[in-house]
Write a protein that holds these residues in place. Sequence first.
Motif, PDB file in Angstrom:
ATOM      1  N   SER A  92      -8.696  30.820 120.641  1.00  0.00           N
ATOM      2  CA  SER A  92      -8.556  31.869 119.626  1.00  0.00           C
ATOM      3  C   SER A  92      -9.068  31.400 118.271  1.00  0.00           C
ATOM      4  O   SER A  92      -9.413  32.208 117.415  1.00  0.00           O
ATOM      5  N   LEU A  93      -9.151  30.066 118.076  1.00  0.00           N
ATOM      6  CA  LEU A  93      -9.624  29.536 116.809  1.00  0.00           C
ATOM      7  C   LEU A  93     -11.109  29.228 116.831  1.00  0.00           C
ATOM      8  O   LEU A  93     -11.693  28.920 115.802  1.00  0.00           O
ATOM      9  N   TYR A 132       4.658  32.252 125.976  1.00  0.00           N
ATOM     10  CA  TYR A 132       3.267  32.388 125.598  1.00  0.00           C
ATOM     11  C   TYR A 132       2.705  33.743 126.016  1.00  0.00           C
ATOM     12  O   TYR A 132       2.969  34.224 127.103  1.00  0.00           O
ATOM     13  N   THR A 133       1.909  34.315 125.124  1.00  0.00           N
ATOM     14  CA  THR A 133       1.175  35.544 125.424  1.00  0.00           C
ATOM     15  C   THR A 133      -0.162  35.455 124.707  1.00  0.00           C
ATOM     16  O   THR A 133      -0.223  34.989 123.572  1.00  0.00           O
ATOM     17  N   GLY A 134      -1.214  35.878 125.365  1.00  0.00           N
ATOM     18  CA  GLY A 134      -2.508  35.872 124.695  1.00  0.00           C
ATOM     19  C   GLY A 134      -3.634  35.716 125.683  1.00  0.00           C
ATOM     20  O   GLY A 134      -3.444  35.802 126.888  1.00  0.00           O
ATOM     21  N   ARG A 135      -4.828  35.461 125.167  1.00  0.00           N
ATOM     22  CA  ARG A 135      -5.999  35.348 126.019  1.00  0.00           C
ATOM     23  C   ARG A 135      -6.956  34.321 125.434  1.00  0.00           C
ATOM     24  O   ARG A 135      -6.930  34.026 124.231  1.00  0.00           O
ATOM     25  N   THR A 161     -15.593  32.934 131.652  1.00  0.00           N
ATOM     26  CA  THR A 161     -14.223  32.850 132.153  1.00  0.00           C
ATOM     27  C   THR A 161     -13.222  33.339 131.119  1.00  0.00           C
ATOM     28  O   THR A 161     -13.311  32.995 129.941  1.00  0.00           O
ATOM     29  N   VAL A 162     -12.270  34.132 131.590  1.00  0.00           N
ATOM     30  CA  VAL A 162     -11.195  34.613 130.730  1.00  0.00           C
ATOM     31  C   VAL A 162      -9.874  34.120 131.302  1.00  0.00           C
ATOM     32  O   VAL A 162      -9.706  34.008 132.522  1.00  0.00           O
ATOM     33  N   ALA A 163      -8.935  33.792 130.435  1.00  0.00           N
ATOM     34  CA  ALA A 163      -7.555  33.498 130.840  1.00  0.00           C
ATOM     35  C   ALA A 163      -6.653  34.400 130.010  1.00  0.00           C
ATOM     36  O   ALA A 163      -6.685  34.350 128.773  1.00  0.00           O
ATOM     37  N   TYR A 164      -5.884  35.232 130.690  1.00  0.00           N
ATOM     38  CA  TYR A 164      -4.974  36.150 130.000  1.00  0.00           C
ATOM     39  C   TYR A 164      -3.561  35.894 130.495  1.00  0.00           C
ATOM     40  O   TYR A 164      -3.311  35.812 131.697  1.00  0.00           O
ATOM     41  N   MET A 165      -2.608  35.747 129.564  1.00  0.00           N
ATOM     42  CA  MET A 165      -1.226  35.425 129.910  1.00  0.00           C
ATOM     43  C   MET A 165      -0.281  36.489 129.374  1.00  0.00           C
ATOM     44  O   MET A 165      -0.411  36.947 128.233  1.00  0.00           O
ATOM     45  N   THR A 177      -0.412  34.911 134.704  1.00  0.00           N
ATOM     46  CA  THR A 177      -1.665  34.382 134.162  1.00  0.00           C
ATOM     47  C   THR A 177      -2.811  34.822 135.052  1.00  0.00           C
ATOM     48  O   THR A 177      -2.797  34.554 136.262  1.00  0.00           O
ATOM     49  N   VAL A 178      -3.779  35.509 134.472  1.00  0.00           N
ATOM     50  CA  VAL A 178      -4.971  35.945 135.195  1.00  0.00           C
ATOM     51  C   VAL A 178      -6.149  35.113 134.706  1.00  0.00           C
ATOM     52  O   VAL A 178      -6.433  35.074 133.505  1.00  0.00           O
ATOM     53  N   VAL A 179      -6.814  34.432 135.611  1.00  0.00           N
ATOM     54  CA  VAL A 179      -7.945  33.572 135.279  1.00  0.00           C
ATOM     55  C   VAL A 179      -9.126  33.971 136.162  1.00  0.00           C
ATOM     56  O   VAL A 179      -8.984  34.058 137.388  1.00  0.00           O
ATOM     57  N   GLY A 180     -10.273  34.225 135.564  1.00  0.00           N
ATOM     58  CA  GLY A 180     -11.426  34.562 136.388  1.00  0.00           C
ATOM     59  C   GLY A 180     -12.641  34.927 135.579  1.00  0.00           C
ATOM     60  O   GLY A 180     -12.597  35.001 134.345  1.00  0.00           O
ATOM     61  N   GLU A 181     -13.719  35.171 136.278  1.00  0.00           N
ATOM     62  CA  GLU A 181     -14.984  35.545 135.653  1.00  0.00           C
ATOM     63  C   GLU A 181     -15.113  37.053 135.641  1.00  0.00           C
ATOM     64  O   GLU A 181     -15.916  37.657 136.368  1.00  0.00           O
ATOM     65  N   ILE A 182     -14.259  37.685 134.837  1.00  0.00           N
ATOM     66  CA  ILE A 182     -14.222  39.132 134.683  1.00  0.00           C
ATOM     67  C   ILE A 182     -14.084  39.433 133.198  1.00  0.00           C
ATOM     68  O   ILE A 182     -13.661  38.567 132.422  1.00  0.00           O
ATOM     69  N   PRO A 183     -14.425  40.637 132.757  1.00  0.00           N
ATOM     70  CA  PRO A 183     -14.237  40.990 131.347  1.00  0.00           C
ATOM     71  C   PRO A 183     -12.778  40.835 130.931  1.00  0.00           C
ATOM     72  O   PRO A 183     -11.857  41.029 131.737  1.00  0.00           O
ATOM     73  N   ASP A 184     -12.547  40.479 129.676  1.00  0.00           N
ATOM     74  CA  ASP A 184     -11.177  40.203 129.227  1.00  0.00           C
ATOM     75  C   ASP A 184     -10.290  41.440 129.277  1.00  0.00           C
ATOM     76  O   ASP A 184      -9.096  41.347 129.593  1.00  0.00           O
ATOM     77  N   ASN A 185     -10.838  42.625 128.996  1.00  0.00           N
ATOM     78  CA  ASN A 185     -10.025  43.834 129.097  1.00  0.00           C
ATOM     79  C   ASN A 185      -9.560  44.073 130.535  1.00  0.00           C
ATOM     80  O   ASN A 185      -8.439  44.537 130.779  1.00  0.00           O
ATOM     81  N   THR A 186     -10.419  43.749 131.487  1.00  0.00           N
ATOM     82  CA  THR A 186     -10.050  43.893 132.896  1.00  0.00           C
ATOM     83  C   THR A 186      -8.928  42.933 133.257  1.00  0.00           C
ATOM     84  O   THR A 186      -7.971  43.309 133.952  1.00  0.00           O
ATOM     85  N   ALA A 187      -9.004  41.698 132.775  1.00  0.00           N
ATOM     86  CA  ALA A 187      -7.944  40.722 133.045  1.00  0.00           C
ATOM     87  C   ALA A 187      -6.613  41.196 132.484  1.00  0.00           C
ATOM     88  O   ALA A 187      -5.555  41.032 133.109  1.00  0.00           O
ATOM     89  N   GLN A 188      -6.646  41.807 131.308  1.00  0.00           N
ATOM     90  CA  GLN A 188      -5.411  42.313 130.706  1.00  0.00           C
ATOM     91  C   GLN A 188      -4.819  43.450 131.542  1.00  0.00           C
ATOM     92  O   GLN A 188      -3.600  43.500 131.775  1.00  0.00           O
TER      93      GLN A 188
END
Length: 369
Positions: free
Chosen positions: A25-26, A322-325, A331-335, A348-359
Amino acid sequence: MAKVFRFTAPKANSSLLAFLLLAASLSPLASAQSAGQPPANSPPAQPVPGTPAPNVSSAEANAGEVSGDEPSAGDPERPSSGLVLPATDAETQALLAKMADAVANLEYRGLVTFEHVGVMETLEVVHGVRNGEQVERIRYLTGSPRELVSRGQDAACRRDGSPLSRAGLWSSSGLQNVQNIYHFLIRGEERIADREAVVLEARPRDPHRFGVVISVDRETGLPLKSMLVAPAGRVLERFQFVELDLAPIKDSDLQPQSSESRESDRSSHCGSLVSRWRLGWAPTGFKAVATRELADGEMLVFSDGLSAFTVFVQKLGPDMNYTGRAVRGATVAYMDHLDVKGERYTITVVGEIPDNTAQLVAKSVDARN
């Protein structure tokens, strides 16, 4: 096609992921990719790779497609023939089937370049088959010394390994499924590692997955180059053979070659678990291909035949909130969290998909019954 987030054990370490989420995020890259994203419940339509956005000239579109040194899937990566034709169902099935067979059964060794998140790494990849089981040794030739020897042919459970790992998923979901959710094009031919290759492009039919451009060795079917492509043709991840040797692999070539080597055996304990969790929503075509029980929860793997994501459901300790992406390259990781009968779990969703899809996937996880 290696993964940015690597799990050396089939477990999502919440503390580690939280650190990655904070660090990403930084970072300028994560911020740039997150900026301007629409709400998760309203994903935008993705333009096909190489197609200029509406009301933008071709010159402006080509200039805007590339970030840093990442070439677009348009002109810079277009085969010299410049010919782009729709692939027939028969052509697509033949190429995908040939690739799946080559990745699983061909013995080879080679040097591979892997580019992601603005970094290029060089790997030595050695792939052998012993008693019907895949054995693979990967040694990183750049950066910190790393080597992995993996055994087991259950590619659906793999979260690390070589850039070819994803290719093992192609036979898991069925060729017909892939053709229903991607539009395939033949982009001509090119020469990779001194070998002739046919260039196959898979354009997603919805905004919930990335495009893929694969250069397939005409003789063997082995993917010689592969790119994951975001909207507007921006390349998120690229691997490419620079040398390839198809001579039979000796047993000694599959043994660790350095003191930094790790060994991983994925030949069992995957796929037989009846999960207590379900997805209320998943992108069209994504099917559960593997499950695995963890010490504190479960791991579920979903694939559409070309792309994959993993859902980790684990009990959440009292100090874990923890919450965030994090978005790193492809690769996206969304928690997120889930409360079930007084118990709190982390999703926790981890994969090679758009971040909105992971959410959307993370928020749809629920307990059965």
